[in-house]
Design a protein around this motif. Structure first.
Motif, PDB file in Angstrom:
ATOM      1  N   CYS A   2     -46.324 -80.231  78.954  1.00 55.29           N
ATOM      2  CA  CYS A   2     -45.287 -79.344  79.474  1.00 55.29           C
ATOM      3  C   CYS A   2     -45.432 -79.225  80.986  1.00 55.29           C
ATOM      4  CB  CYS A   2     -45.424 -77.967  78.810  1.00 55.29           C
ATOM      5  SG  CYS A   2     -44.138 -76.801  79.238  1.00 55.29           S
ATOM      6  N   GLY A   3     -44.382 -79.618  81.727  1.00 56.40           N
ATOM      7  CA  GLY A   3     -44.497 -79.585  83.175  1.00 56.40           C
ATOM      8  C   GLY A   3     -43.159 -79.637  83.888  1.00 56.40           C
ATOM      9  N   PHE A   4     -43.089 -80.432  84.968  1.00 58.44           N
ATOM     10  CA  PHE A   4     -41.912 -80.444  85.834  1.00 58.44           C
ATOM     11  C   PHE A   4     -41.503 -81.863  86.204  1.00 58.44           C
ATOM     12  CE2 PHE A   4     -44.337 -76.573  86.792  1.00 58.44           C
ATOM     13  CZ  PHE A   4     -43.384 -75.602  86.527  1.00 58.44           C
ATOM     14  N   LYS A   5     -40.209 -82.026  86.446  1.00 56.15           N
ATOM     15  CA  LYS A   5     -39.674 -83.239  87.052  1.00 56.15           C
ATOM     16  C   LYS A   5     -39.522 -82.979  88.549  1.00 56.15           C
ATOM     17  CE  LYS A   5     -35.372 -85.861  87.445  1.00 56.15           C
ATOM     18  NZ  LYS A   5     -33.947 -85.938  87.015  1.00 56.15           N
ATOM     19  N   CYS A   6     -39.869 -83.973  89.388  1.00 56.65           N
ATOM     20  CA  CYS A   6     -39.702 -83.801  90.831  1.00 56.65           C
ATOM     21  C   CYS A   6     -39.465 -85.154  91.487  1.00 56.65           C
ATOM     22  CB  CYS A   6     -40.904 -83.096  91.449  1.00 56.65           C
ATOM     23  SG  CYS A   6     -42.432 -84.040  91.416  1.00 56.65           S
ATOM     24  N   ASP A   7     -39.132 -85.120  92.765  1.00 57.39           N
ATOM     25  CA  ASP A   7     -38.899 -86.348  93.514  1.00 57.39           C
ATOM     26  C   ASP A   7     -40.186 -87.138  93.659  1.00 57.39           C
ATOM     27  OD1 ASP A   7     -36.258 -85.660  93.845  1.00 57.39           O
ATOM     28  OD2 ASP A   7     -36.571 -84.757  95.831  1.00 57.39           O
ATOM     29  N   LEU A   8     -40.021 -88.445  93.797  1.00 57.56           N
ATOM     30  CA  LEU A   8     -41.167 -89.326  93.967  1.00 57.56           C
ATOM     31  C   LEU A   8     -41.598 -89.323  95.433  1.00 57.56           C
ATOM     32  CD1 LEU A   8     -42.854 -91.106  92.134  1.00 57.56           C
ATOM     33  CD2 LEU A   8     -41.385 -93.036  92.717  1.00 57.56           C
ATOM     34  N   ASP A   9     -42.131 -88.177  95.822  1.00 56.76           N
ATOM     35  CA  ASP A   9     -42.586 -87.941  97.191  1.00 56.76           C
ATOM     36  C   ASP A   9     -43.909 -87.196  97.078  1.00 56.76           C
ATOM     37  OD1 ASP A   9     -42.783 -85.805  99.489  1.00 56.76           O
ATOM     38  OD2 ASP A   9     -41.547 -87.434 100.296  1.00 56.76           O
ATOM     39  N   ILE A  10     -44.929 -87.666  97.745  1.00 52.83           N
ATOM     40  CA  ILE A  10     -46.271 -87.129  97.531  1.00 52.83           C
ATOM     41  C   ILE A  10     -46.365 -85.655  97.884  1.00 52.83           C
ATOM     42  CG2 ILE A  10     -47.252 -87.703  99.790  1.00 52.83           C
ATOM     43  CD1 ILE A  10     -48.904 -88.279  96.344  1.00 52.83           C
ATOM     44  N   GLU A  11     -45.645 -85.193  98.895  1.00 47.39           N
ATOM     45  CA  GLU A  11     -45.677 -83.776  99.250  1.00 47.39           C
ATOM     46  C   GLU A  11     -44.996 -82.930  98.178  1.00 47.39           C
ATOM     47  OE1 GLU A  11     -44.190 -82.975 103.120  1.00 47.39           O
ATOM     48  OE2 GLU A  11     -45.606 -84.313 104.147  1.00 47.39           O
ATOM     49  N   VAL A  12     -43.854 -83.409  97.709  1.00 50.80           N
ATOM     50  CA  VAL A  12     -43.137 -82.682  96.653  1.00 50.80           C
ATOM     51  C   VAL A  12     -43.973 -82.654  95.377  1.00 50.80           C
ATOM     52  CG1 VAL A  12     -41.060 -82.629  95.227  1.00 50.80           C
ATOM     53  CG2 VAL A  12     -40.899 -83.293  97.641  1.00 50.80           C
ATOM     54  N   GLY A  70     -51.803 -83.800  85.190  1.00 50.23           N
ATOM     55  CA  GLY A  70     -51.250 -85.135  85.024  1.00 50.23           C
ATOM     56  C   GLY A  70     -50.101 -85.366  85.993  1.00 50.23           C
ATOM     57  N   VAL A  71     -50.088 -86.529  86.604  1.00 47.94           N
ATOM     58  CA  VAL A  71     -49.013 -86.913  87.520  1.00 47.94           C
ATOM     59  C   VAL A  71     -48.571 -88.320  87.133  1.00 47.94           C
ATOM     60  CG1 VAL A  71     -48.314 -87.273  89.908  1.00 47.94           C
ATOM     61  CG2 VAL A  71     -50.036 -85.539  89.366  1.00 47.94           C
ATOM     62  N   GLU A  72     -47.317 -88.473  86.748  1.00 49.69           N
ATOM     63  CA  GLU A  72     -46.817 -89.773  86.323  1.00 49.69           C
ATOM     64  C   GLU A  72     -45.616 -90.168  87.171  1.00 49.69           C
ATOM     65  OE1 GLU A  72     -46.514 -90.590  82.237  1.00 49.69           O
ATOM     66  OE2 GLU A  72     -48.184 -89.297  81.656  1.00 49.69           O
ATOM     67  N   ALA A  73     -45.723 -91.313  87.825  1.00 56.52           N
ATOM     68  CA  ALA A  73     -44.621 -91.870  88.606  1.00 56.52           C
ATOM     69  C   ALA A  73     -43.930 -92.918  87.745  1.00 56.52           C
ATOM     70  CB  ALA A  73     -45.148 -92.497  89.887  1.00 56.52           C
ATOM     71  N   VAL A  74     -42.733 -92.582  87.280  1.00 55.41           N
ATOM     72  CA  VAL A  74     -42.039 -93.424  86.310  1.00 55.41           C
ATOM     73  C   VAL A  74     -40.585 -93.610  86.731  1.00 55.41           C
ATOM     74  CG1 VAL A  74     -41.401 -93.710  83.881  1.00 55.41           C
ATOM     75  CG2 VAL A  74     -43.498 -92.488  84.471  1.00 55.41           C
ATOM     76  N   PHE A  77     -60.965 -78.309  87.377  1.00 56.31           N
ATOM     77  CA  PHE A  77     -59.813 -79.167  87.126  1.00 56.31           C
ATOM     78  C   PHE A  77     -60.070 -80.553  87.690  1.00 56.31           C
ATOM     79  CE2 PHE A  77     -59.102 -77.756  91.438  1.00 56.31           C
ATOM     80  CZ  PHE A  77     -58.502 -78.841  92.064  1.00 56.31           C
ATOM     81  N   LYS A  78     -59.220 -81.487  87.297  1.00 61.51           N
ATOM     82  CA  LYS A  78     -59.175 -82.794  87.936  1.00 61.51           C
ATOM     83  C   LYS A  78     -57.736 -83.287  87.906  1.00 61.51           C
ATOM     84  CE  LYS A  78     -59.825 -86.279  84.326  1.00 61.51           C
ATOM     85  NZ  LYS A  78     -60.624 -87.463  83.906  1.00 61.51           N
ATOM     86  N   VAL A  79     -57.437 -84.312  88.698  1.00 64.25           N
ATOM     87  CA  VAL A  79     -56.114 -84.915  88.741  1.00 64.25           C
ATOM     88  C   VAL A  79     -56.184 -86.287  88.079  1.00 64.25           C
ATOM     89  CG1 VAL A  79     -54.225 -85.725  90.201  1.00 64.25           C
ATOM     90  CG2 VAL A  79     -55.542 -83.695  90.861  1.00 64.25           C
ATOM     91  N   SER A  80     -55.212 -86.567  87.226  1.00 64.02           N
ATOM     92  CA  SER A  80     -55.127 -87.881  86.590  1.00 64.02           C
ATOM     93  C   SER A  80     -53.724 -88.427  86.840  1.00 64.02           C
ATOM     94  CB  SER A  80     -55.398 -87.774  85.085  1.00 64.02           C
ATOM     95  OG  SER A  80     -55.252 -89.028  84.454  1.00 64.02           O
ATOM     96  N   ALA A  81     -53.608 -89.353  87.791  1.00 62.04           N
ATOM     97  CA  ALA A  81     -52.310 -89.906  88.190  1.00 62.04           C
ATOM     98  C   ALA A  81     -52.097 -91.271  87.542  1.00 62.04           C
ATOM     99  CB  ALA A  81     -52.219 -90.021  89.706  1.00 62.04           C
ATOM    100  N   ARG A  82     -50.821 -91.560  87.298  1.00 59.88           N
ATOM    101  CA  ARG A  82     -50.465 -92.834  86.656  1.00 59.88           C
ATOM    102  C   ARG A  82     -49.186 -93.350  87.299  1.00 59.88           C
ATOM    103  NH1 ARG A  82     -47.408 -93.466  81.603  1.00 59.88           N
ATOM    104  NH2 ARG A  82     -47.879 -95.473  80.616  1.00 59.88           N
ATOM    105  N   ARG A  83     -49.214 -94.592  87.774  1.00 60.74           N
ATOM    106  CA  ARG A  83     -48.048 -95.191  88.414  1.00 60.74           C
ATOM    107  C   ARG A  83     -47.534 -96.317  87.521  1.00 60.74           C
ATOM    108  NH1 ARG A  83     -48.370 -98.641  93.966  1.00 60.74           N
ATOM    109  NH2 ARG A  83     -49.684 -99.857  92.558  1.00 60.74           N
ATOM    110  N   ASN A  84     -46.328 -96.132  86.969  1.00 60.02           N
ATOM    111  CA  ASN A  84     -45.771 -97.124  86.049  1.00 60.02           C
ATOM    112  C   ASN A  84     -45.084 -98.282  86.768  1.00 60.02           C
ATOM    113  OD1 ASN A  84     -46.378 -94.910  84.314  1.00 60.02           O
ATOM    114  ND2 ASN A  84     -45.057 -95.838  82.768  1.00 60.02           N
ATOM    115  N   HIS A  85     -44.627 -98.035  87.979  1.00 58.69           N
ATOM    116  CA  HIS A  85     -43.912 -99.074  88.709  1.00 58.69           C
ATOM    117  C   HIS A  85     -44.485 -99.187  90.118  1.00 58.69           C
ATOM    118  CE1 HIS A  85     -40.756 -99.688  85.681  1.00 58.69           C
ATOM    119  NE2 HIS A  85     -40.884 -98.402  85.461  1.00 58.69           N
TER     120      HIS A  85
END
Length: 405
Positions: free
Chosen positions: A83-93, A156-160, A111-119
């Motif tokens: 459960c989270g948010f949709k946002c622009d593909l901009d690192i600051e946002v 979780g951070v997913e760039a899709v 905490f920790k950050v787990s990022a995933r870049r699909n493209h």
């Protein structure tokens, strides 16, 4: 506070292993979720890069979003919901969205950050995303510590596909396959503890369960029918039952009890139940019967007696609880939410005209000889015709056409 659209990312595991058929399973899960989430402010559900994405209406509160997430977790096929948010593909946002998501996860210490870049269109790779967003979170939450193992919260951070999805609440679902991806089965469904769990386990394997409840009516009250209805309403919350047939069975048990050897009564009752369930399965186009039997648990569940009841039908009989003990089944019923209902006392066909000393090692020849005294084929047709259907909310269930009768 900055407004981002709330979303729920639905992750799956087993569906992702289906190769060329994967799209069929994804579409089935999507249709199930669309139908089952009607009470929540869902705008639409899309398929994206190995995920289903649930968009929630603007202004949806955290409480409602979490309730919707919890509803998704129990749907077969869902391995995890985030459960989270949709946002622009901009690192600051993305950093600002991560701060809001993590704040909603309070209380936590690490905490920790787990990022995933699909493209690869997005120039920042996963490792750099972890560092950049982690730095923003450390500045926003200086009293919290970064911990790579055993952390309280994972952001979780997913760039899709040109968009980012950020979440901090991610909860494990029940997994399995979406209901409707493995055909129909007919489940012998009592008001007891075991059979609802067996029904649920088959739904988790993608089957559409159709219950058949053998009521002791008119020789007993119809109390068990109300309990089975309550159980079915629990199962339908996640689309795990399509229909229940109630079969008034008491008079036929009485006929058997008056004429057959007392020790074989239970075997003959069950053989008749299996035959009726098979006829209803034929009318429904179902491919198997399902019972809640566990090996050796009661007299009718020895290997010899299982063989004697299997002999009555041609369809395969599936027993998902065959190797489970009673404590394991009770624990599963508690998790499912049917245990309290099943613990209520109600007379049904299972306790009607029971012999003092039931046979535990029935000889097939003796069973067939005793059964030959009764007009079984005539009874099967009459009982199947008398079966009373009750339908429940299962997106994958389609009633049989009249031509099957």
């Amino acid at each position: 506070m900055e407004e981002f659209q709330r979303i729920i990312l639905v992750h799956y595991h087993e569906i992702g292993l289906k190769g060329r058929n994967r799209g069929v399973f994804e579409k089935r899960l999507q249709k199930n979720l669309e139908a089952l989430l009607g009470a929540y402010p869902v705008v639409t559900i899309h398929r994206i890069s190995g995920r289903l994405l649930v968009f929630l209406r603007e202004g949806t509160t955290l409480e409602v979003a979490n309730q919707c997430t919890d509803a998704i977790l129990g749907v077969p096929g869902v391995a995890r919901a985030s459960c989270g948010f949709k946002c622009d593909l901009d690192i600051e946002v993305m950093g600002r969205a991560a701060c809001i998501a993590l704040a909603e996860a309070e209380p936590f210490s690490s905490f920790k950050v787990s990022a995933r870049r699909n493209h690869t269109v997005f120039p920042i790779d996963s490792m750099q995303m972890n560092r950049d967003i982690g730095e923003v979170l450390c500045e926003r939450f200086p009293e919290k510590r970064v911990q790579m193992k055993g952390q309280d919260v994972t952001v979780g951070v997913e760039a899709v596909e040109g968009t980012a999805y950020v979440y901090a609440r991610s909860v494990r679902g029940i997994g399995g396959l979406p209901v409707g991806s493995s055909g129909k089965v007919v489940c012998l469904l009592s008001s007891g503890i075991d059979s609802p769990v067996a029904n649920w386990r088959m739904a988790r394997r993608g089957a559409v369960p159709i219950g058949v409840h053998f009521s002791g009516r008119p020789q007993t009250s119809d109390a068990s029918e109300y309990l089975v209805d309550d159980i079915a309403h629990v199962l339908e919350r996640t689309g795990c039952i399509g229909r229940v047939y109630v079969v008034p069975f008491g008079d036929y048990q009485r006929e058997i009890s008056l004429s057959c050897p007392p020790s074989l009564r239970v075997i003959l009752y069950r053989r008749l139940m299996f035959r009726v369930a098979e006829e209803l399965a034929r009318r429904e186009g179902a491919g198997a019967l399902v019972t809640g039997e566990s090996l050796g648990q009661v007299a009718s569940q020895t290997l010899d007696n299982i063989r004697a009841t299997n002999d009555a039908v041609e369809l395969p009989v599936l027993r998902p609880l065959i190797g489970s003990d009673k404590l394991e089944i009770i624990e599963a019923a508690q998790e499912l939410g049917t245990f309290e209902i099943s613990s209520m006392d109600a007379p049904d066909c299972c306790t009607l005209f029971m012999p003092r000393n039931p046979e535990t090692h029935a000889k097939l020849e003796s069973v067939r000889e005793a059964e030959a005294a009764f007009p079984v084929d005539e009874w099967v047709r009459a009982l199947a015709d008398a079966a009373e259907p009750h339908d429940y909310a299962c997106p994958a269930y389609k009633p049989p056409s009249k031509s099957r009768r």
